[in-house]
Design a protein around this motif. Structure first.
Motif, mmCIF file in Angstrom:
data_model
loop_
_atom_site.group_PDB
_atom_site.id
_atom_site.type_symbol
_atom_site.label_atom_id
_atom_site.label_comp_id
_atom_site.label_asym_id
_atom_site.label_seq_id
_atom_site.Cartn_x
_atom_site.Cartn_y
_atom_site.Cartn_z
ATOM 1 N N LYS A 197 37.138 -81.184 4.123
ATOM 2 C CA LYS A 197 38.094 -82.251 4.391
ATOM 3 C C LYS A 197 37.783 -82.992 5.693
ATOM 4 O O LYS A 197 38.361 -84.017 5.973
ATOM 5 N N SER A 198 36.875 -82.471 6.488
ATOM 6 C CA SER A 198 36.576 -83.093 7.774
ATOM 7 C C SER A 198 35.611 -84.267 7.584
ATOM 8 O O SER A 198 35.035 -84.469 6.523
ATOM 9 N N LYS A 212 37.171 -73.323 14.302
ATOM 10 C CA LYS A 212 37.425 -74.498 15.139
ATOM 11 C C LYS A 212 37.467 -75.810 14.352
ATOM 12 O O LYS A 212 37.622 -76.871 14.932
ATOM 13 N N SER A 213 37.380 -75.760 13.073
ATOM 14 C CA SER A 213 37.250 -76.991 12.279
ATOM 15 C C SER A 213 38.453 -77.930 12.389
ATOM 16 O O SER A 213 38.333 -79.120 12.131
ATOM 17 N N SER A 214 39.590 -77.432 12.806
ATOM 18 C CA SER A 214 40.787 -78.280 12.911
ATOM 19 C C SER A 214 40.918 -78.971 14.269
ATOM 20 O O SER A 214 41.919 -79.622 14.540
ATOM 21 N N ASP A 273 39.761 -74.038 23.065
ATOM 22 C CA ASP A 273 40.199 -75.028 22.075
ATOM 23 C C ASP A 273 40.629 -76.321 22.764
ATOM 24 O O ASP A 273 40.329 -77.418 22.290
ATOM 25 N N LYS A 276 39.092 -80.059 22.158
ATOM 26 C CA LYS A 276 39.941 -81.201 21.782
ATOM 27 C C LYS A 276 39.741 -82.362 22.750
ATOM 28 O O LYS A 276 39.635 -83.521 22.331
#
Length: 195
Positions: free
Chosen positions: A3-4, A28-30, A53, A57
């Motif tokens: 979905k990325s 870490k895909s989100s 994280d 970001k």
């Protein structure tokens, strides 16, 4: 991962770049990863595995400063990470203009440091790093007058500025170290006697 917005070629290359890459990427895909960010991570070896994280970001939101952010974290560790997480590209800007001292100020005091450094430049960085919140408060409220007196008289004058404001500034400007001693000893009575 499907979905990325990361291309399959980048995912494949990233996973092949390290034994731990697949597990890391799955966790870490989100975080807003991109082809560009993963490509840059591949170029630095396994160092990215220790990135928080929040740092990832912040790097993902950067407007073209990821290379500099990576170098900052590599050179200055947690100081750089804290600054980048708090202030993103603004931390990079301060670092590029004022070096490690500016970076330390942003790491510890975030937006307050950025605002004052952008307004007053190098003159305020040592005050922020040495005197912290009290120095920031004095400079925030009284600008160049506070900077001049703090640089001239040191930490003793900060409490005078923060407690007595313009009256304290006026007395110390007029009478110098003598005023600092008198006000430190007699507080409001010292201010009255000098003004």
């Amino acid at each position: 991962l499907k979905k990325s917005d990361i291309s399959n070629d980048t995912i494949k290359a990233f996973i092949e770049s390290s034994d731990d890459a697949y597990e890391w990427l799955a966790k870490k895909s989100s975080l807003g990863l991109s082809d560009e960010l993963l490509t840059k991570f591949m170029s630095i070896g396994d160092e990215y595995l220790s990135y928080s994280d929040d740092l990832i970001k912040a790097m993902g939101k950067s407007k073209g400063n990821v290379d500099t952010m990576i170098k900052m974290v590599s050179d200055y560790g947690s100081t750089a990470e804290k600054a980048i997480v708090k202030s993103g590209d603004y931390a990079v800007d301060i670092y590029q203009r004022f070096g490690q001292k500016g970076l330390k100020a942003v790491s510890n005091y975030g937006d307050d440091a950025i605002t004052l450094i952008n307004r007053h430049g190098n003159d305020v960085i040592d005050i922020i790093n040495t005197h912290g919140k009290d120095g920031i408060k004095a400079v925030k409220n009284y600008g160049n007058d506070a900077i001049t007196l703090i640089n001239r008289h040191g930490s003793d004058v900060i409490d005078i500025i923060n407690t007595h404001g313009k009256d304290g500034i006026k007395a110390v400007t007029k009478y110098g170290d003598d005023a600092v001693k008198i006000i430190s000893k007699y507080a409001d009575d010292g201010i009255k006697a000098l003004n």
